[in-house]
Design a protein around this motif. Structure first.
Motif, PDB file in Angstrom:
ATOM      1  N   ALA A  21       0.566  -1.583  -0.411  1.00 54.96           N
ATOM      2  CA  ALA A  21      -0.283   0.020   0.246  1.00 54.96           C
ATOM      3  C   ALA A  21       0.882   1.178   0.353  1.00 54.96           C
ATOM      4  CB  ALA A  21      -0.262  -0.043   1.006  1.00 54.96           C
ATOM      5  N   SER A  22       1.582   1.299   0.747  1.00 54.69           N
ATOM      6  CA  SER A  22       2.065   2.329   0.608  1.00 54.69           C
ATOM      7  C   SER A  22       3.844   2.145  -0.053  1.00 54.69           C
ATOM      8  CB  SER A  22       3.326   2.653   2.242  1.00 54.69           C
ATOM      9  OG  SER A  22       4.310   1.591   2.460  1.00 54.69           O
ATOM     10  N   ASN A  23       4.192   1.592  -1.206  1.00 59.96           N
ATOM     11  CA  ASN A  23       4.527   1.434  -1.982  1.00 59.96           C
ATOM     12  C   ASN A  23       4.910   1.224  -3.524  1.00 59.96           C
ATOM     13  OD1 ASN A  23       7.927   1.286  -0.987  1.00 59.96           O
ATOM     14  ND2 ASN A  23       7.082   0.230   0.273  1.00 59.96           N
ATOM     15  N   GLY A  24       3.389   2.148  -3.582  1.00 56.21           N
ATOM     16  CA  GLY A  24       3.283   2.196  -5.006  1.00 56.21           C
ATOM     17  C   GLY A  24       1.539   0.737  -5.287  1.00 56.21           C
ATOM     18  N   GLY A  25       1.731  -0.001  -4.258  1.00 60.06           N
ATOM     19  CA  GLY A  25       0.769  -1.029  -5.052  1.00 60.06           C
ATOM     20  C   GLY A  25       1.641  -2.262  -5.767  1.00 60.06           C
ATOM     21  N   ALA A  26       0.958  -1.587  -7.007  1.00 64.85           N
ATOM     22  CA  ALA A  26       1.067  -3.130  -7.938  1.00 64.85           C
ATOM     23  C   ALA A  26       2.309  -3.397  -8.330  1.00 64.85           C
ATOM     24  CB  ALA A  26      -0.125  -2.932  -8.993  1.00 64.85           C
ATOM     25  N   ALA A  27       3.170  -2.260  -7.954  1.00 69.31           N
ATOM     26  CA  ALA A  27       4.983  -1.709  -8.638  1.00 69.31           C
ATOM     27  C   ALA A  27       5.560  -3.204  -7.107  1.00 69.31           C
ATOM     28  CB  ALA A  27       5.548  -0.659  -8.274  1.00 69.31           C
ATOM     29  N   PHE A  28       4.996  -2.728  -6.041  1.00 68.36           N
ATOM     30  CA  PHE A  28       5.456  -3.182  -5.082  1.00 68.36           C
ATOM     31  C   PHE A  28       5.155  -4.883  -5.259  1.00 68.36           C
ATOM     32  CE2 PHE A  28       6.235  -5.099  -0.835  1.00 68.36           C
ATOM     33  CZ  PHE A  28       6.674  -4.795  -0.144  1.00 68.36           C
ATOM     34  N   THR A 270      -2.235  11.145   4.126  1.00 66.92           N
ATOM     35  CA  THR A 270      -2.112  11.556   5.533  1.00 66.92           C
ATOM     36  C   THR A 270      -2.009  13.402   4.486  1.00 66.92           C
ATOM     37  OG1 THR A 270      -0.110  11.614   4.058  1.00 66.92           O
ATOM     38  CG2 THR A 270      -0.578   9.966   5.944  1.00 66.92           C
ATOM     39  N   ALA A 271      -1.286  14.403   5.064  1.00 70.53           N
ATOM     40  CA  ALA A 271      -2.167  15.602   4.699  1.00 70.53           C
ATOM     41  C   ALA A 271      -1.081  16.019   3.111  1.00 70.53           C
ATOM     42  CB  ALA A 271      -1.346  16.348   5.589  1.00 70.53           C
ATOM     43  N   SER A 272       0.379  14.997   3.332  1.00 68.57           N
ATOM     44  CA  SER A 272       0.800  14.569   1.922  1.00 68.57           C
ATOM     45  C   SER A 272       0.429  14.402   0.989  1.00 68.57           C
ATOM     46  CB  SER A 272       2.598  15.137   2.344  1.00 68.57           C
ATOM     47  OG  SER A 272       2.425  13.686   2.452  1.00 68.57           O
ATOM     48  N   GLY A 273      -0.785  13.486   1.157  1.00 67.80           N
ATOM     49  CA  GLY A 273      -1.327  12.934   0.305  1.00 67.80           C
ATOM     50  C   GLY A 273      -0.933  12.096  -0.065  1.00 67.80           C
ATOM     51  N   ALA A 274       0.484  11.094   1.051  1.00 68.28           N
ATOM     52  CA  ALA A 274       0.644   9.537   0.619  1.00 68.28           C
ATOM     53  C   ALA A 274      -0.261   8.780   1.767  1.00 68.28           C
ATOM     54  CB  ALA A 274       1.870   9.829   1.439  1.00 68.28           C
ATOM     55  N   ASP A 279       1.115   0.590  11.197  1.00 69.73           N
ATOM     56  CA  ASP A 279       0.216  -0.144  12.075  1.00 69.73           C
ATOM     57  C   ASP A 279      -0.582   0.811  11.874  1.00 69.73           C
ATOM     58  OD1 ASP A 279       2.424   2.328  12.175  1.00 69.73           O
ATOM     59  OD2 ASP A 279       1.934   2.265  14.905  1.00 69.73           O
ATOM     60  N   THR A 280      -0.303   2.481  11.920  1.00 65.22           N
ATOM     61  CA  THR A 280      -2.264   2.882  11.368  1.00 65.22           C
ATOM     62  C   THR A 280      -3.195   1.728  10.580  1.00 65.22           C
ATOM     63  OG1 THR A 280       0.068   5.044  10.311  1.00 65.22           O
ATOM     64  CG2 THR A 280      -1.891   5.539  12.385  1.00 65.22           C
ATOM     65  N   LEU A 281      -2.398   1.474   9.653  1.00 61.78           N
ATOM     66  CA  LEU A 281      -3.596   0.897   8.545  1.00 61.78           C
ATOM     67  C   LEU A 281      -4.445   0.141   9.517  1.00 61.78           C
ATOM     68  CD1 LEU A 281      -4.584   0.994   5.875  1.00 61.78           C
ATOM     69  CD2 LEU A 281      -2.732  -1.287   5.971  1.00 61.78           C
ATOM     70  N   ILE A 282      -3.817  -0.884  10.040  1.00 63.43           N
ATOM     71  CA  ILE A 282      -4.167  -2.328  10.443  1.00 63.43           C
ATOM     72  C   ILE A 282      -5.111  -1.540  11.708  1.00 63.43           C
ATOM     73  CG2 ILE A 282      -4.067  -4.206  11.872  1.00 63.43           C
ATOM     74  CD1 ILE A 282      -3.314  -5.332   9.681  1.00 63.43           C
ATOM     75  N   PHE A 283      -4.368  -0.795  12.818  1.00 61.63           N
ATOM     76  CA  PHE A 283      -5.133  -0.709  14.155  1.00 61.63           C
ATOM     77  C   PHE A 283      -6.068   0.416  13.970  1.00 61.63           C
ATOM     78  CE2 PHE A 283      -0.973  -3.349  15.217  1.00 61.63           C
ATOM     79  CZ  PHE A 283      -1.898  -4.169  15.419  1.00 61.63           C
ATOM     80  N   THR A 284      -6.040   1.346  12.592  1.00 66.65           N
ATOM     81  CA  THR A 284      -7.159   2.695  12.887  1.00 66.65           C
ATOM     82  C   THR A 284      -7.987   2.078  11.700  1.00 66.65           C
ATOM     83  OG1 THR A 284      -4.620   3.937  13.016  1.00 66.65           O
ATOM     84  CG2 THR A 284      -6.954   5.209  13.202  1.00 66.65           C
ATOM     85  N   VAL A 285      -7.456   2.115  10.213  1.00 65.19           N
ATOM     86  CA  VAL A 285      -8.396   2.109   9.736  1.00 65.19           C
ATOM     87  C   VAL A 285      -9.357   1.036   9.527  1.00 65.19           C
ATOM     88  CG1 VAL A 285      -7.948   1.879   7.127  1.00 65.19           C
ATOM     89  CG2 VAL A 285      -6.745   3.227   7.970  1.00 65.19           C
ATOM     90  N   LEU A 286      -8.409  -0.090   9.485  1.00 67.69           N
ATOM     91  CA  LEU A 286      -9.503  -1.730   9.622  1.00 67.69           C
ATOM     92  C   LEU A 286     -10.571  -1.743  10.787  1.00 67.69           C
ATOM     93  CD1 LEU A 286      -7.097  -4.404   7.893  1.00 67.69           C
ATOM     94  CD2 LEU A 286      -8.816  -2.801   7.056  1.00 67.69           C
TER      95      LEU A 286
END
Ligand code: TRP
Length: 434
Positions: A21-28, A270-274, A279-286
């Motif tokens: 998710a944080s490294n460009g999805g399919a590229a990673f 995030t504010a910068s658009g990334a 951890d934020t992903l699994i413990f906040t978003v989900l």
């Protein structure tokens, strides 16, 4: 099944999708698949073959296959460093796994309407972190002290199918929700410019090595428990395939889930658009996503975090087995006392990390997984490719696979593990340092 259980863990269901998710999805995804098949699989084979040949832990195995004093010393050193790295990996792994246990219980508490307990279980407090790290380590110690057949094998073959079924059910469910398709697009359409970034490549390499449990002697020790009748290249191939399939499948869960959360009004950038990540992903978003789904969400969240806890457990037992097997085989100690003492030492290290979380946690993760694992994997390739005599290698492979010389594996793998693997690992490394 046990080796697959070791390979499949938080690395697959948490690490891989969040990194993707944080490294460009399919590229990673693309680079990860490439590295997993071309580098991690050959390195896995090196460990499995040496392990089965020696029928011993990494320290003794590397000593056994080395001719001459100097190489034997280097072998023993490599095995011991691996043992220490495995213990450090377990010390941070049990912290994360403890969070998964806490979140599983939080879902149960929510079903029971115990709101104060839910809040405590989800809150990042030292007390909660310590308690659940200890509970998770106690479970690991319990399984390992039952031994290889009754503990590791029995539990791995029970837990693994459960994990697969719940993962697939979750993916199907999430894909039916609004917003899921946007996540699918990010996951499947590569941005090729990102694919060549050095940071991305070394992350993907670390991810692949972590995911296949390489470099610390885990797979070597599992190899030493494999029967001589088994066809090793096939076993290793199956483990690699299962591991990659589960990581890729988990991506089909986590990335779409993020975009479903976005659709439901949860902030995922995030504010910068990334993308917010890790951890934020699994413990906040989900959890926010699960909450927005009402009562069904509580059940889904229960299944999800239970699944994470199981995946973590079949992996953590394989980490603990590394120092335990060495202590039993080398120092003639009984399994139970060895397990308890080593478990206590690791709990103490974990507690130390928790007490200095901000300064130690990231440091231990990076030092062990990003640097130590690929470098130790490099050493295992050197031992399998250069130090060990080629005839002995062939003889070992023939045991479960008499016609090995005619197959493609024998034509490619020996020179591959000798030249290609070490060179590529070093090249990726050198690039990451500049
Ligand atoms: N491979 C496991 C995962 O993906 C973690 C793991 C188990 C591991 N044993 C290991 C990682 C040994 C490094 C070394 O979560």
């Amino acid at each position: 099944m046990a080796a697959a259980g070791s390979a499949v863990g938080l690395g697959n269901i948490w690490g891989f999708p969040t990194q993707a998710a944080s490294n460009g999805g399919a590229a990673f995804l693309l680079i990860y698949l490439l590295l997993a098949f071309t580098l991690a699989y050959p390195a896995l084979m090196a460990e499995l073959i040496i392990g089965r040949h020696a029928h011993a832990n990494a320290v003794n195995a590397l000593r056994l296959i080395s001719p001459g004093r100097l190489m034997q010393r280097i072998g023993v050193g490599t095995g011991l460093v691996g043992l220490v790295v495995a213990s450090f990996i377990l010390s941070f792994y049990s912290i994360i796994a403890g969070w998964m246990l806490a979140y599983t219980l939080a879902s149960i508490a929510e079903l029971a309407g115990l709101d104060a307990l839910v809040a405590w279980l989800r809150d990042f407090s030292l007390g909660r972190n310590l308690l659940f790290m200890l509970i998770f380590l106690a479970l690991t110690v319990g399984i390992i002290s039952e031994g290889v057949k009754e503990g590791i094998e029995r539990w791995s073959s029970r837990l693994m199918p459960m994990l697969l079924i719940s993962l697939v059910l979750l993916v199907i469910y999430v894909l039916t929700l609004d917003g899921a398709m946007a996540g699918l697009r990010v996951y499947l359409l590569p941005d090729f410019e990102r694919a060549l970034e050095p940071g991305l490549i070394i992350n993907a390499l670390g991810s692949a090595f972590f995911s296949l449990s390489l470099g610390v002697g885990t797979m070597l020790i599992y190899g030493s428990y494999i029967s001589d009748r088994e066809n090793l290249p096939l076993v290793g191939g199956l483990v690699t395939l299962v591991d990659i399939c589960i990581a890729v499948t988990a991506g089909f869960l986590v990335l779409p889930a993020m975009y479903v959360a976005l659709h439901n009004g949860v902030e995922i950038f995030t504010a910068s658009g990334a993308l917010i990540s890790e951890d934020t992903l699994i413990f906040t978003v989900l959890p926010a996503l699960f909450d927005s789904m009402g009562i069904a969400g509580i059940v889904v969240s229960l299944v999800f975090f239970f699944l994470m806890s199981i995946a973590a457990l079949t992996s953590s037992i394989s980490m603990l087995e590394v120092p335990v097997a060495y202590t039993i085989e080398q120092h003639n100690v009984g399994r139970k006392p060895a397990v308890v003492v080593i478990g206590l030492i690791i709990a103490a290290v974990s507690a130390l990390i928790l007490l200095n979380f901000d300064s130690l946690f990231g440091l231990v993760v990076t030092a062990t997984t990003r640097y130590s694992q690929p470098l130790l994997g490099f050493m295992f390739c050197i031992f399998a490719g250069w130090v060990w005599h080629r005839d002995n290698l062939l003889q070992e492979l023939r045991r479960g696979y008499p016609e090995v010389e005619q197959g493609w594996f024998w034509k490619i793998w020996p020179w591959y593990v000798r030249v290609v693997c070490p060179v590529i690992i070093l090249a990726i490394f050198a690039q990451s340092l500049t």
